[in-house]
Design an enzyme around this catalytic site. Sequence first.
Site, mmCIF file in Angstrom:
data_model
loop_
_atom_site.group_PDB
_atom_site.id
_atom_site.type_symbol
_atom_site.label_atom_id
_atom_site.label_comp_id
_atom_site.label_asym_id
_atom_site.label_seq_id
_atom_site.Cartn_x
_atom_site.Cartn_y
_atom_site.Cartn_z
ATOM 1 C CB THR A 1 -0.908 -0.083 1.241
ATOM 2 O OG1 THR A 1 -0.011 -0.325 2.489
ATOM 3 C CG2 THR A 1 -1.925 -0.948 1.168
ATOM 4 C CD GLU B 1 7.728 -4.455 10.807
ATOM 5 O OE1 GLU B 1 7.410 -4.881 12.063
ATOM 6 O OE2 GLU B 1 6.777 -4.199 9.882
#
Length: 342
Positions: free
Chosen positions: A94, A278
């Site tokens: 996305t 992350e």
Amino acid sequence: MKKARVIYNPTSGKEALKSNLADILDILETAGYEASAFATTPTPFSAREEARRVGESGFDLIVAAGGDGTINEVVNGIAPLEKRPMMAIIPGGTTNDYARALKIPRGNIKAAAEVILKNQTVRMDIGKASENYFINIAAGGHLTELTYEVPSELKSVFGYLAYLAKGAELLPRIKPIDMHFEFDEGEYHGNASMFFLGLTNSVGGFEQIAPDAKLDDGKFSLIIVKTANILEIAHLVALMLNKGKHIHDDRLIYTKTSHLNVWTENNSQPLMINLDGEYGGDAPMRFENLHQHIEFLANLDKIPNNAVMGDLDRLNEVSEEFIREVEKLQDEDIDGDGTIGE
């Protein structure tokens, strides 16, 4: 014949990659490659291990098809190798910051794959952090730690920074950390709320964070935000949204560097490091820019803005929502010191 392996995430983009796999392989064969495919699995580091194996087997090209996470894993698989295959990207996620940087069309898998036929390449800088590699950003500080508390579905819609619109109520929890930095042009020792180390100019769809970033100059864009005052941070974000004017503000350090050492003196206050969105470990940590480390197929021709800029209406909505949230915080800042709720 040259060999190419497509490493794709079968669940990315509502399984669009899986349904378009035959077209991708046909395009690769037209480009002169003997093409094959590997679907990633839920096993940890599935894409990374396959990329390493393929690289060691002498393949000429790896096509990373999926979101930024898939691309990051493939890079981590081949970056340590002495002889590294060329890479191509087919965005299926996305946000797709890396696809933006390379001007790869989003939302049209076949058009993205056809970029391979142009045979236009750029040797991209890659970041190394201890034993891990990153392709877009490394960051640390309470501001970046908020990302771990935001639902993943929100991050996937709004991108890396846009969660601030939702996370404005979390801003009062930001505290200064006594951080220490060493970089090319000097050092900084003192309080900071976050640092940001970027390789491209696109983070979560925002292209103003490091407006003068180069893809292959051997330099990171380093931002150290010295203030932890809520309203000052909000003002810096507003300056960023206004054509990247934040880089001239004295409440932060903005510089270019080929390396960065970062640590804290207070071991009871861990500094979590975020690599490409992350968790990547805690400071102390050394970051190195691996100059032109991996050759990527890219779309070097000018293409329509709507293929590379993302949903500008959505980004504007997020910016406006963030400003509204900040205005609410300002109303609650009775003492005028930016320490709401303390």
